[in-house]
Design a protein around this motif. Structure first.
Motif, PDB file in Angstrom:
ATOM      1  N   THR A 154       0.826  -1.215   0.000  1.00  0.00           N
ATOM      2  CA  THR A 154       0.000   0.000   0.000  1.00  0.00           C
ATOM      3  C   THR A 154       0.859   1.263   0.000  1.00  0.00           C
ATOM      4  O   THR A 154       0.476   2.271  -0.602  1.00  0.00           O
ATOM      5  N   GLU A 155       2.017   1.220   0.652  1.00  0.00           N
ATOM      6  CA  GLU A 155       2.907   2.390   0.639  1.00  0.00           C
ATOM      7  C   GLU A 155       3.405   2.676  -0.771  1.00  0.00           C
ATOM      8  O   GLU A 155       3.434   3.831  -1.209  1.00  0.00           O
ATOM      9  N   ILE A 156       3.773   1.615  -1.502  1.00  0.00           N
ATOM     10  CA  ILE A 156       4.238   1.798  -2.881  1.00  0.00           C
ATOM     11  C   ILE A 156       3.121   2.370  -3.737  1.00  0.00           C
ATOM     12  O   ILE A 156       3.315   3.330  -4.489  1.00  0.00           O
ATOM     13  N   LEU A 157       1.926   1.795  -3.617  1.00  0.00           N
ATOM     14  CA  LEU A 157       0.801   2.262  -4.427  1.00  0.00           C
ATOM     15  C   LEU A 157       0.385   3.688  -4.048  1.00  0.00           C
ATOM     16  O   LEU A 157       0.036   4.491  -4.917  1.00  0.00           O
ATOM     17  N   SER A 158       0.445   4.013  -2.764  1.00  0.00           N
ATOM     18  CA  SER A 158       0.127   5.381  -2.323  1.00  0.00           C
ATOM     19  C   SER A 158       1.137   6.378  -2.865  1.00  0.00           C
ATOM     20  O   SER A 158       0.769   7.482  -3.287  1.00  0.00           O
ATOM     21  N   ASP A 159       2.422   5.997  -2.850  1.00  0.00           N
ATOM     22  CA  ASP A 159       3.459   6.865  -3.416  1.00  0.00           C
ATOM     23  C   ASP A 159       3.215   7.095  -4.905  1.00  0.00           C
ATOM     24  O   ASP A 159       3.384   8.208  -5.411  1.00  0.00           O
ATOM     25  N   MET A 160       2.804   6.042  -5.610  1.00  0.00           N
ATOM     26  CA  MET A 160       2.517   6.176  -7.043  1.00  0.00           C
ATOM     27  C   MET A 160       1.314   7.088  -7.261  1.00  0.00           C
ATOM     28  O   MET A 160       1.320   7.913  -8.182  1.00  0.00           O
ATOM     29  N   ASP A 161       0.294   6.971  -6.415  1.00  0.00           N
ATOM     30  CA  ASP A 161      -0.867   7.862  -6.514  1.00  0.00           C
ATOM     31  C   ASP A 161      -0.460   9.313  -6.294  1.00  0.00           C
ATOM     32  O   ASP A 161      -0.913  10.213  -7.006  1.00  0.00           O
ATOM     33  N   ALA A 162       0.404   9.545  -5.307  1.00  0.00           N
ATOM     34  CA  ALA A 162       0.868  10.905  -5.031  1.00  0.00           C
ATOM     35  C   ALA A 162       1.649  11.456  -6.223  1.00  0.00           C
ATOM     36  O   ALA A 162       1.495  12.637  -6.591  1.00  0.00           O
ATOM     37  N   GLU A 163       2.470  10.622  -6.844  1.00  0.00           N
ATOM     38  CA  GLU A 163       3.236  11.043  -8.028  1.00  0.00           C
ATOM     39  C   GLU A 163       2.288  11.380  -9.178  1.00  0.00           C
ATOM     40  O   GLU A 163       2.459  12.392  -9.865  1.00  0.00           O
ATOM     41  N   ILE A 164       1.260  10.562  -9.383  1.00  0.00           N
ATOM     42  CA  ILE A 164       0.283  10.826 -10.441  1.00  0.00           C
ATOM     43  C   ILE A 164      -0.442  12.138 -10.167  1.00  0.00           C
ATOM     44  O   ILE A 164      -0.620  12.956 -11.077  1.00  0.00           O
ATOM     45  N   ASP A 165      -0.859  12.365  -8.912  1.00  0.00           N
ATOM     46  CA  ASP A 165      -1.539  13.617  -8.562  1.00  0.00           C
ATOM     47  C   ASP A 165      -0.649  14.823  -8.841  1.00  0.00           C
ATOM     48  O   ASP A 165      -1.107  15.838  -9.364  1.00  0.00           O
ATOM     49  N   MET A 166       0.646  14.696  -8.503  1.00  0.00           N
ATOM     50  CA  MET A 166       1.582  15.793  -8.736  1.00  0.00           C
ATOM     51  C   MET A 166       1.743  16.059 -10.233  1.00  0.00           C
ATOM     52  O   MET A 166       1.725  17.203 -10.683  1.00  0.00           O
ATOM     53  N   LEU A 167       1.867  14.994 -11.026  1.00  0.00           N
ATOM     54  CA  LEU A 167       2.012  15.154 -12.471  1.00  0.00           C
ATOM     55  C   LEU A 167       0.752  15.739 -13.098  1.00  0.00           C
ATOM     56  O   LEU A 167       0.835  16.569 -14.015  1.00  0.00           O
ATOM     57  N   GLU A 168      -0.424  15.329 -12.609  1.00  0.00           N
ATOM     58  CA  GLU A 168      -1.677  15.893 -13.124  1.00  0.00           C
ATOM     59  C   GLU A 168      -1.782  17.378 -12.796  1.00  0.00           C
ATOM     60  O   GLU A 168      -2.248  18.171 -13.621  1.00  0.00           O
ATOM     61  N   ALA A 169      -1.334  17.781 -11.598  1.00  0.00           N
ATOM     62  CA  ALA A 169      -1.346  19.201 -11.233  1.00  0.00           C
ATOM     63  C   ALA A 169      -0.386  19.982 -12.120  1.00  0.00           C
ATOM     64  O   ALA A 169      -0.702  21.096 -12.574  1.00  0.00           O
TER      65      ALA A 169
END
Length: 176
Positions: free
Chosen positions: A137-152
């Motif tokens: 879950t930590e890996i997947l959460s980090d990936m979600d955070a990276e996606i959110d940052m890239l979308e912003a």
């Protein structure tokens, strides 16, 4: 009916892409909410949309403790004594395999609907050790955070492009 001083009310369509859209939540009266005490949220549960966006799942943030849910959403409370990560289960439900399992028994010609009894039969595949679930879950959460940052960043770049187009196409800025 929306009650301004009422209890926040989460419908199936409010659950999408692993999140609960709090901006558009309606409110119901306290008396209606109290008549459905079993579905008053504490925070940390998983909600699954049965209609609207069937199969979408999200973890209830602590800020929504005290809210209630519509019949369009399934409530999953995991036993806190068990070695099961709520985050892992939610990620599993959002995965291709989890979606396939959730939507396998759906019905409805115009709109898919998940039956609540099918949620009770759902088998979640998970590692035996909670620390492995947590690591995943930590890996997947980090990936979600990276996606959110890239979308912003993409949204900001699009705004800059629109501004530049305005300047160039109106003649305010000239290229020589």
């Amino acid at each position: 009916e929306n009650v301004d001083s009422g209890v926040l009310f989460i419908r199936g369509g409010d659950i999408y892409a692993g999140k609960i859209s709090v901006e558009n939540l309606r409110k119901i009266s306290h008396s209606i909410s109290n008549s459905y005490k079993r579905t008053i949220l504490q925070g940390g549960e998983i909600l699954i949309s049965l209609v609207g966006y069937p199969g979408e799942a999200a973890i209830v943030p602590d800020s929504l403790a005290g809210a209630n849910i519509a019949r369009q959403a399934a409530l999953i409370r995991l036993n806190k004594d068990k070695a099961v990560s709520v985050e892992y289960v939610c990620f599993f439900l959002l995965s291709n395999m989890g979606k396939r399992l959730l939507l396998n028994e759906t019905f409805g010609s115009a709109q898919q609907v998940i039956n609540l009894k099918d949620i009770n039969k759902l088998v979640v595949v998970l590692p035996r050790e909670k620390n492995e679930q947590t690591a995943i879950t930590e890996i997947l959460s980090d990936m979600d955070a990276e996606i959110d940052m890239l979308e912003a960043k993409l949204a900001k770049s699009r705004q800059v492009k629109v501004g530049m187009m305005q300047e160039l196409l109106t003649g305010k800025v000239r290229l020589v």
